[in-house]
Design an enzyme around this catalytic site. Structure first.
Site, PDB file in Angstrom:
ATOM      1  N   VAL A 108      10.056   4.070  -3.781  1.00  0.00           N
ATOM      2  CA  VAL A 108      10.928   3.563  -4.844  1.00  0.00           C
ATOM      3  C   VAL A 108      11.612   4.718  -5.590  1.00  0.00           C
ATOM      4  O   VAL A 108      12.348   4.485  -6.538  1.00  0.00           O
ATOM      5  CB  VAL A 108      10.117   2.679  -5.814  1.00  0.00           C
ATOM      6  CG1 VAL A 108       9.632   1.421  -5.106  1.00  0.00           C
ATOM      7  CG2 VAL A 108       8.960   3.440  -6.456  1.00  0.00           C
ATOM      8  N   ASP A 109      11.338   5.960  -5.141  1.00  0.00           N
ATOM      9  CA  ASP A 109      12.010   7.116  -5.766  1.00  0.00           C
ATOM     10  C   ASP A 109      13.377   7.339  -5.106  1.00  0.00           C
ATOM     11  O   ASP A 109      13.671   6.748  -4.067  1.00  0.00           O
ATOM     12  CB  ASP A 109      11.133   8.372  -5.644  1.00  0.00           C
ATOM     13  CG  ASP A 109      10.929   8.833  -4.201  1.00  0.00           C
ATOM     14  OD1 ASP A 109       9.775   9.069  -3.772  1.00  0.00           O
ATOM     15  OD2 ASP A 109      11.941   8.958  -3.471  1.00  0.00           O
ATOM     16  N   HIS A 124      11.362  -1.595  -0.618  1.00  0.00           N
ATOM     17  CA  HIS A 124      10.539  -2.001  -1.770  1.00  0.00           C
ATOM     18  C   HIS A 124      11.208  -1.698  -3.108  1.00  0.00           C
ATOM     19  O   HIS A 124      10.542  -1.643  -4.142  1.00  0.00           O
ATOM     20  CB  HIS A 124       9.150  -1.339  -1.676  1.00  0.00           C
ATOM     21  CG  HIS A 124       8.406  -1.730  -0.447  1.00  0.00           C
ATOM     22  ND1 HIS A 124       7.365  -0.983   0.059  1.00  0.00           N
ATOM     23  CD2 HIS A 124       8.557  -2.775   0.400  1.00  0.00           C
ATOM     24  CE1 HIS A 124       6.910  -1.563   1.166  1.00  0.00           C
ATOM     25  NE2 HIS A 124       7.614  -2.642   1.395  1.00  0.00           N
ATOM     26  N   CYS A 154      14.568  -9.318 -22.496  1.00  0.00           N
ATOM     27  CA  CYS A 154      15.912  -9.628 -21.967  1.00  0.00           C
ATOM     28  C   CYS A 154      16.798 -10.164 -23.075  1.00  0.00           C
ATOM     29  O   CYS A 154      16.374 -11.014 -23.856  1.00  0.00           O
ATOM     30  CB  CYS A 154      15.761 -10.667 -20.869  1.00  0.00           C
ATOM     31  SG  CYS A 154      17.295 -11.421 -20.344  1.00  0.00           S
ATOM     32  N   GLY A 194       4.918  10.105   6.768  1.00  0.00           N
ATOM     33  CA  GLY A 194       4.247  10.001   5.479  1.00  0.00           C
ATOM     34  C   GLY A 194       3.880   8.607   5.035  1.00  0.00           C
ATOM     35  O   GLY A 194       3.949   8.279   3.859  1.00  0.00           O
ATOM     36  N   THR A 195       3.477   7.767   6.009  1.00  0.00           N
ATOM     37  CA  THR A 195       3.009   6.446   5.604  1.00  0.00           C
ATOM     38  C   THR A 195       1.675   6.106   6.270  1.00  0.00           C
ATOM     39  O   THR A 195       1.445   6.458   7.418  1.00  0.00           O
ATOM     40  CB  THR A 195       4.041   5.332   5.905  1.00  0.00           C
ATOM     41  OG1 THR A 195       3.546   4.095   5.375  1.00  0.00           O
ATOM     42  CG2 THR A 195       4.325   5.199   7.383  1.00  0.00           C
ATOM     43  N   SER A 196       0.830   5.404   5.546  1.00  0.00           N
ATOM     44  CA  SER A 196      -0.480   5.005   6.071  1.00  0.00           C
ATOM     45  C   SER A 196      -0.348   3.787   6.976  1.00  0.00           C
ATOM     46  O   SER A 196      -1.229   3.500   7.767  1.00  0.00           O
ATOM     47  CB  SER A 196      -1.416   4.686   4.907  1.00  0.00           C
ATOM     48  OG  SER A 196      -0.805   3.707   4.061  1.00  0.00           O
TER      49      SER A 196
HETATM   50  C1  BV8 Z   1       5.473 -10.014   1.420  1.00  0.00           C
HETATM   51  C2  BV8 Z   1       6.762  -1.157  -4.522  1.00  0.00           C
HETATM   52  C3  BV8 Z   1       5.998 -12.325   1.807  1.00  0.00           C
HETATM   53  C4  BV8 Z   1       6.037  -1.255  -5.807  1.00  0.00           C
HETATM   54  C5  BV8 Z   1       5.199  -1.703  -2.703  1.00  0.00           C
HETATM   55  C6  BV8 Z   1       0.436  -9.310   6.946  1.00  0.00           C
HETATM   56  C7  BV8 Z   1      -0.833  -8.843   7.091  1.00  0.00           C
HETATM   57  C8  BV8 Z   1      -1.578  -8.495   5.938  1.00  0.00           C
HETATM   58  C9  BV8 Z   1      -1.050  -8.588   4.654  1.00  0.00           C
HETATM   59  C10 BV8 Z   1       0.211  -9.038   4.524  1.00  0.00           C
HETATM   60  C11 BV8 Z   1       0.942  -9.416   5.655  1.00  0.00           C
HETATM   61  N1  BV8 Z   1       2.153  -9.816   5.223  1.00  0.00           N
HETATM   62  C12 BV8 Z   1       2.209  -9.725   3.860  1.00  0.00           C
HETATM   63  C13 BV8 Z   1       1.021  -9.258   3.415  1.00  0.00           C
HETATM   64  C14 BV8 Z   1       0.719  -9.006   2.027  1.00  0.00           C
HETATM   65  C15 BV8 Z   1       1.181  -7.599   1.544  1.00  0.00           C
HETATM   66  C16 BV8 Z   1       0.502  -6.490   2.312  1.00  0.00           C
HETATM   67  O1  BV8 Z   1       1.057  -5.878   3.207  1.00  0.00           O
HETATM   68  N2  BV8 Z   1      -0.723  -6.186   1.895  1.00  0.00           N
HETATM   69  C17 BV8 Z   1      -1.445  -5.060   2.532  1.00  0.00           C
HETATM   70  C18 BV8 Z   1      -1.940  -4.141   1.462  1.00  0.00           C
HETATM   71  C19 BV8 Z   1      -2.555  -5.553   3.378  1.00  0.00           C
HETATM   72  N3  BV8 Z   1       2.625  -7.461   1.671  1.00  0.00           N
HETATM   73  C20 BV8 Z   1       3.375  -7.943   0.661  1.00  0.00           C
HETATM   74  O2  BV8 Z   1       2.924  -8.516  -0.309  1.00  0.00           O
HETATM   75  C21 BV8 Z   1       4.881  -7.770   0.805  1.00  0.00           C
HETATM   76  N4  BV8 Z   1       5.546  -9.023   0.531  1.00  0.00           N
HETATM   77  O3  BV8 Z   1       4.892  -9.903   2.477  1.00  0.00           O
HETATM   78  O4  BV8 Z   1       6.098 -11.166   0.981  1.00  0.00           O
HETATM   79  C22 BV8 Z   1       4.651 -12.809   1.645  1.00  0.00           C
HETATM   80  C23 BV8 Z   1       4.193 -12.999   0.358  1.00  0.00           C
HETATM   81  C24 BV8 Z   1       2.902 -13.460   0.244  1.00  0.00           C
HETATM   82  C25 BV8 Z   1       2.054 -13.659   1.341  1.00  0.00           C
HETATM   83  C26 BV8 Z   1       2.574 -13.455   2.613  1.00  0.00           C
HETATM   84  C27 BV8 Z   1       3.873 -13.023   2.772  1.00  0.00           C
HETATM   85  C28 BV8 Z   1       5.409  -6.781  -0.258  1.00  0.00           C
HETATM   86  C29 BV8 Z   1       4.893  -5.419   0.014  1.00  0.00           C
HETATM   87  C30 BV8 Z   1       5.582  -4.402  -0.914  1.00  0.00           C
HETATM   88  C31 BV8 Z   1       4.740  -4.071  -2.119  1.00  0.00           C
HETATM   89  N5  BV8 Z   1       5.368  -3.003  -2.916  1.00  0.00           N
HETATM   90  N6  BV8 Z   1       5.844  -0.761  -3.455  1.00  0.00           N
HETATM   91  C32 BV8 Z   1       5.624   0.080  -6.367  1.00  0.00           C
HETATM   92  O5  BV8 Z   1       5.877   1.116  -5.725  1.00  0.00           O
HETATM   93  O6  BV8 Z   1       5.061   0.056  -7.467  1.00  0.00           O
HETATM   94  S1  BV8 Z   1       4.137  -1.219  -1.436  1.00  0.00           S
HETATM   95  C33 BV8 Z   1       3.766   0.446  -1.766  1.00  0.00           C
HETATM   96  O7  BV8 Z   1       2.527   0.681  -1.156  1.00  0.00           O
HETATM   97  C34 BV8 Z   1       4.710   1.451  -1.178  1.00  0.00           C
HETATM   98  O8  BV8 Z   1       6.053   1.055  -1.263  1.00  0.00           O
HETATM   99  C35 BV8 Z   1       4.209   1.538   0.265  1.00  0.00           C
HETATM  100  O9  BV8 Z   1       4.753   0.496   1.034  1.00  0.00           O
HETATM  101  C36 BV8 Z   1       2.725   1.288   0.096  1.00  0.00           C
HETATM  102  C37 BV8 Z   1       1.975   2.575   0.103  1.00  0.00           C
HETATM  103  O10 BV8 Z   1       1.949   3.001   1.413  1.00  0.00           O
HETATM  104  P1  BV8 Z   1       2.443   4.501   1.769  1.00  0.00           P
HETATM  105  O11 BV8 Z   1       3.821   4.702   1.289  1.00  0.00           O
HETATM  106  O12 BV8 Z   1       2.152   4.677   3.191  1.00  0.00           O
HETATM  107  O13 BV8 Z   1       1.517   5.419   0.858  1.00  0.00           O
HETATM  108  P2  BV8 Z   1      -0.055   5.665   0.981  1.00  0.00           P
HETATM  109  O14 BV8 Z   1      -0.415   6.338  -0.281  1.00  0.00           O
HETATM  110  O15 BV8 Z   1      -0.771   4.429   1.402  1.00  0.00           O
HETATM  111  O16 BV8 Z   1      -0.197   6.702   2.197  1.00  0.00           O
HETATM  112  C38 BV8 Z   1       0.434   7.954   2.129  1.00  0.00           C
HETATM  113  C39 BV8 Z   1       0.388   8.495   3.553  1.00  0.00           C
HETATM  114  O17 BV8 Z   1       1.052   9.747   3.564  1.00  0.00           O
HETATM  115  C40 BV8 Z   1      -1.044   8.728   4.061  1.00  0.00           C
HETATM  116  O18 BV8 Z   1      -1.130   8.303   5.415  1.00  0.00           O
HETATM  117  C41 BV8 Z   1      -1.206  10.258   3.948  1.00  0.00           C
HETATM  118  O19 BV8 Z   1      -2.056  10.748   4.936  1.00  0.00           O
HETATM  119  C42 BV8 Z   1       0.223  10.714   4.184  1.00  0.00           C
HETATM  120  N7  BV8 Z   1       0.581  12.007   3.565  1.00  0.00           N
HETATM  121  C43 BV8 Z   1       0.159  12.505   2.375  1.00  0.00           C
HETATM  122  N8  BV8 Z   1       0.776  13.709   2.142  1.00  0.00           N
HETATM  123  C44 BV8 Z   1       1.599  13.941   3.212  1.00  0.00           C
HETATM  124  C45 BV8 Z   1       1.477  12.842   4.119  1.00  0.00           C
HETATM  125  N9  BV8 Z   1       2.177  12.774   5.266  1.00  0.00           N
HETATM  126  C46 BV8 Z   1       3.017  13.820   5.551  1.00  0.00           C
HETATM  127  N10 BV8 Z   1       3.184  14.905   4.723  1.00  0.00           N
HETATM  128  C47 BV8 Z   1       2.496  14.995   3.564  1.00  0.00           C
HETATM  129  N11 BV8 Z   1       2.666  16.062   2.775  1.00  0.00           N
HETATM  130 ZN    ZN Z   2      16.266 -12.988 -18.836  1.00  0.00          ZN
END
Ligand code: BV8
Ligand code: ZN
Length: 254
Positions: A108-109, A124, A154, A194-196
């Site tokens: 979101v940055d 997102h 609002c 850079g995503t898990s």
């Molecule tokens: C939805 C914005 C319809 C907000 C975010 C199917 C199966 C299971 C679950 C679901 C499914 N479908 C839907 C779901 C539910 C849910 C979901 O996925 N849950 C998960 C947790 C199981 N999905 C949703 O709710 C989505 N909406 O599906 O709507 C619906 C609705 C209801 C029910 C069914 C369907 C909406 C998802 C979006 C949520 N909003 N962000 C905010 O930012 O505040 S998600 C947010 O978390 C980020 O945007 C990103 O997507 C996620 C974090 O993941 P990463 O970016 O990968 O970050 P993380 O910290 O996890 O990992 C960092 C990685 O980088 C690591 O691997 C690390 O090793 C690596 N790393 C670190 N340093 C480095 C590096 N790599 C390289 N270089 C480095 N230096």
């Molecule tokens: Zn309003």
């Protein structure tokens, strides 16, 4: 840089050099070297007792709008104080080496844009945009809102204002998800950085690309859910590995 990584970088550069259509998916890891905490990083301060998914939800906002507002103002300040890193810049430059590059991010940055990337698909949303949680009216952040203990209200309906991000349980923006899906279906190379890979539907995109014949490259500091099926794995920080891949590409023709 170890042998294995150097070999993987050469492989990735060779595949990219032969590609015409490339799609890229990034996550919080590409902004880590810019000092922006990833979602995995433990929440700090006030928010250390809450997990990100709880805070990034309608339920979290309704339960404690002040806590969630403060968390987003804290993260917004972190993003504004950050600078794009060499990983962001390498992805911006990569666009000049291929016919079509579609940059898809979960972040979101605005660091990709500040690094020079055009038309970034934000699955997102954006932490620097705001709208009413009730009627959707746009809202422009005022300086005093940043330290406020509650979200602004609002001017149309007195509902609380929220950040322009997609919360868990909320649908992604249709047009952007469709464009990302099409790019995944049509690309020759799908580069993940850079995503898990735990959040859906974003995590589905590399799978869709591989099913349509694309070569999947995963860049991460540790094994991720993608690295289990990726064709090429670069195990190292994106701020170092992505510039190295770019440097290994043949000089741009013409
Ligand atoms: C939805 C914005 C319809 C907000 C975010 C199917 C199966 C299971 C679950 C679901 C499914 N479908 C839907 C779901 C539910 C849910 C979901 O996925 N849950 C998960 C947790 C199981 N999905 C949703 O709710 C989505 N909406 O599906 O709507 C619906 C609705 C209801 C029910 C069914 C369907 C909406 C998802 C979006 C949520 N909003 N962000 C905010 O930012 O505040 S998600 C947010 O978390 C980020 O945007 C990103 O997507 C996620 C974090 O993941 P990463 O970016 O990968 O970050 P993380 O910290 O996890 O990992 C960092 C990685 O980088 C690591 O691997 C690390 O090793 C690596 N790393 C670190 N340093 C480095 C590096 N790599 C390289 N270089 C480095 N230096
Ligand atoms: Zn309003």
């Amino acid at each position: 840089m170890n042998e294995v990584l150097q070999h993987a970088i050469a492989q990735a550069a060779a595949v990219l050099a032969g590609a015409s259509r490339v799609a890229v998916l990034t996550g919080a890891g590409v902004s880590a070297e810019s000092g922006v905490a990833t979602f995995r990083d433990a929440q700090t301060g006030l928010w250390s007792h809450f997990d990100a998914q709880q805070l990034a939800s309608q339920a979290g906002f309704s339960a404690d709008p002040g806590l969630v507002w403060g968390w987003y103002m804290h993260r917004l300040a972190m993003v504004e104080a950050a600078q794009p890193n060499p990983g962001h810049r390498a992805l911006a430059a990569l666009a000049g080496h291929v016919q079509t590059l579609t940059l898809i991010t979960q972040n979101v940055d605005d660091l990709h844009e500040r690094a020079g990337s055009q038309r970034v698909l934000h699955l997102h949303g954006h932490i620097g945009r705001f709208h009413c949680n009730e009627c959707g009216a746009s809202y422009y952040l005022r300086p005093e809102d940043r330290q406020a203990s509650l979200p602004p209200v609002c001017h149309l309906c007195n509902g609380y204002v929220r950040p322009g991000v997609v919360w868990f349980g909320e649908m992604l923006p249709d047009r952007i998800l469709d464009e990302a899906w099409q790019a995944a279906e049509r690309c020759d190379v799908f580069l993940v950085a850079g995503t898990s890979g735990v959040v859906y539907p974003a995590a589905q995109l590399p799978v869709v690309a591989q099913r349509h014949g694309a070569c999947v490259i995963d860049v991460n500091t540790e094994p991720s859910l993608q690295s289990e099926y990726a064709d090429i794995v670069l195990l190292g920080p994106s701020g170092e590995t992505l510039p190295a891949v770019l440097a290994a590409l043949p000089a741009q023709s013409g």
